[in-house]
Write an enzyme that holds these catalytic residues in place. Structure first.
Site: not given
Length: 328
Positions: A15, A76, A107, A130, A132, A134, A176
């Site tokens: 992303g 991807r 990730d 990213t 997020d 995360d 998510r």
């Protein structure tokens, strides 16, 4: 510096996130500063398999520090998940005489790079990009600050209409698996309730909280929901449940979606991208491979990329407590 590396490839994968262009620019200019070549790899691992390369110099990355998205594009790649696909990618790198890779992504990007290194002993270093936030091993990932500010600005505008019409708004933000955006945007925008994947509030407690807010004089409310929250199956089910069980609210849903990925990166993300790009290039030149560049207490650190992939980001428990106090 030990300089056996003469040419570095850089790619973005997964992303997109604001700040990726600034990071590409930083890598290209750090390479130019150290008199080594830089090659941009279009469309991530898919472009690596196809040999979709372009030489980058200090001037070819002009005027992109303020641009959202990634001018190298992202994709991807199912083929890269196969050993045969990775062998094709390796052959293309060898053909282009690329000696090391800077991987900008999250990730999945790092997992692919780690496997690639294990199979071909190819030097890699990661820059976490990213929204997020995360990734373990860094306080901040590229794009997180921008996405957070985008969410807060949107929620502020939604609150204006919520107050005008005595409405309850469920605002879904990205997240998510982790609730960093939801928690921080919720506290920053004064949300009455914040729902994150790490904490299952429960439908009954949600109703109690909204009822309490109304009894204390609030005529409108904002509930910020991370997309991965498990309180309901989805944000629309939450709306239906509240409408059925709580009278007096006109309930609406606003899903911010991919607008959080776009837009010009914040100053914080631009500066972070510049710092990380330089650190990535200079670490490769020093012979330090298979790391991710992270920021810990505002200092750049190298974190083993396998630990970054296998680790799990945790929510800020103290900020959760603060959010409860602020929602009184």
């Amino acid at each position: 510096m030990e300089n056996q590396i003469k040419k570095i490839g850089v790619l973005t994968s997964g992303g997109d996130a604001p700040g990726m262009n600034a990071a590409i620019r930083s890598v290209a200019r750090a390479c130019a500063y150290h008199n080594i070549e830089c090659v941009g790899i279009y469309r991530g691992y898919e472009g690596m398999i196809e040999g979709d390369f372009k030489s980058l110099n200090a001037r070819s990355v002009n005027h992109i520090i303020n641009k959202g998205g990634t001018f190298l594009k992202s994709a991807r790649s199912e083929e890269f998940r196969t050993k045969e696909g990775r062998k094709k990618a390796y052959d293309q790198l060898q053909k282009e005489q690329i000696d090391a890779l800077v991987l900008i992504g999250g990730d999945g990007t790092f997992t692919g790079g780690m496997i690639f290194n294990e199979e071909f002993n190819f030097p890699i270093i990661g820059i976490p990009g990213t929204i997020d936030n995360d990734i373990v091993g860094t306080n901040y990932t590229l794009g997180y600050d921008t996405a957070l500010n985008t969410a807060v600005e949107a929620i502020d505008k939604i609150r204006d209409t919520a107050s005008s019409h005595r409405r309850l708004f469920f605002v879904e933000v990205m997240g998510r698996d982790v609730g960093h955006i939801a928690l921080n945007a919720g506290v920053g925008s004064g949300a009455e309730e914040i729902l994150v994947p790490e904490e299952d509030l429960g439908l009954d407690r949600l109703l109690e909280s909204l009822e309490k807010s109304r009894h204390t004089g609030k005529s409108s409310s904002i509930v910020v929901v991370a997309e991965g929250d498990k309180t309901g199956k989805n944000v629309f089910e939450l709306r239906d449940y509240v409408e059925e069980n709580l009278e007096g609210y006109d309930v609406r849903v606003s899903v911010l979606g991919h607008m959080q990925r776009g837009g010009s990166p914040s100053c914080f993300d631009r500066v972070l991208a510049c710092r990380m790009g330089v650190k990535a290039v200079e670490s490769l030149l020093e012979g330090k491979f298979n790391y991710m560049v992270g920021t810990v207490n505002n200092k750049l650190e190298l974190y083993p990329i396998d630990k970054a992939v296998k680790g799990h980001s945790t929510i800020d428990a103290e900020l959760l407590r603060v959010s409860d106090i602020m929602s009184i």
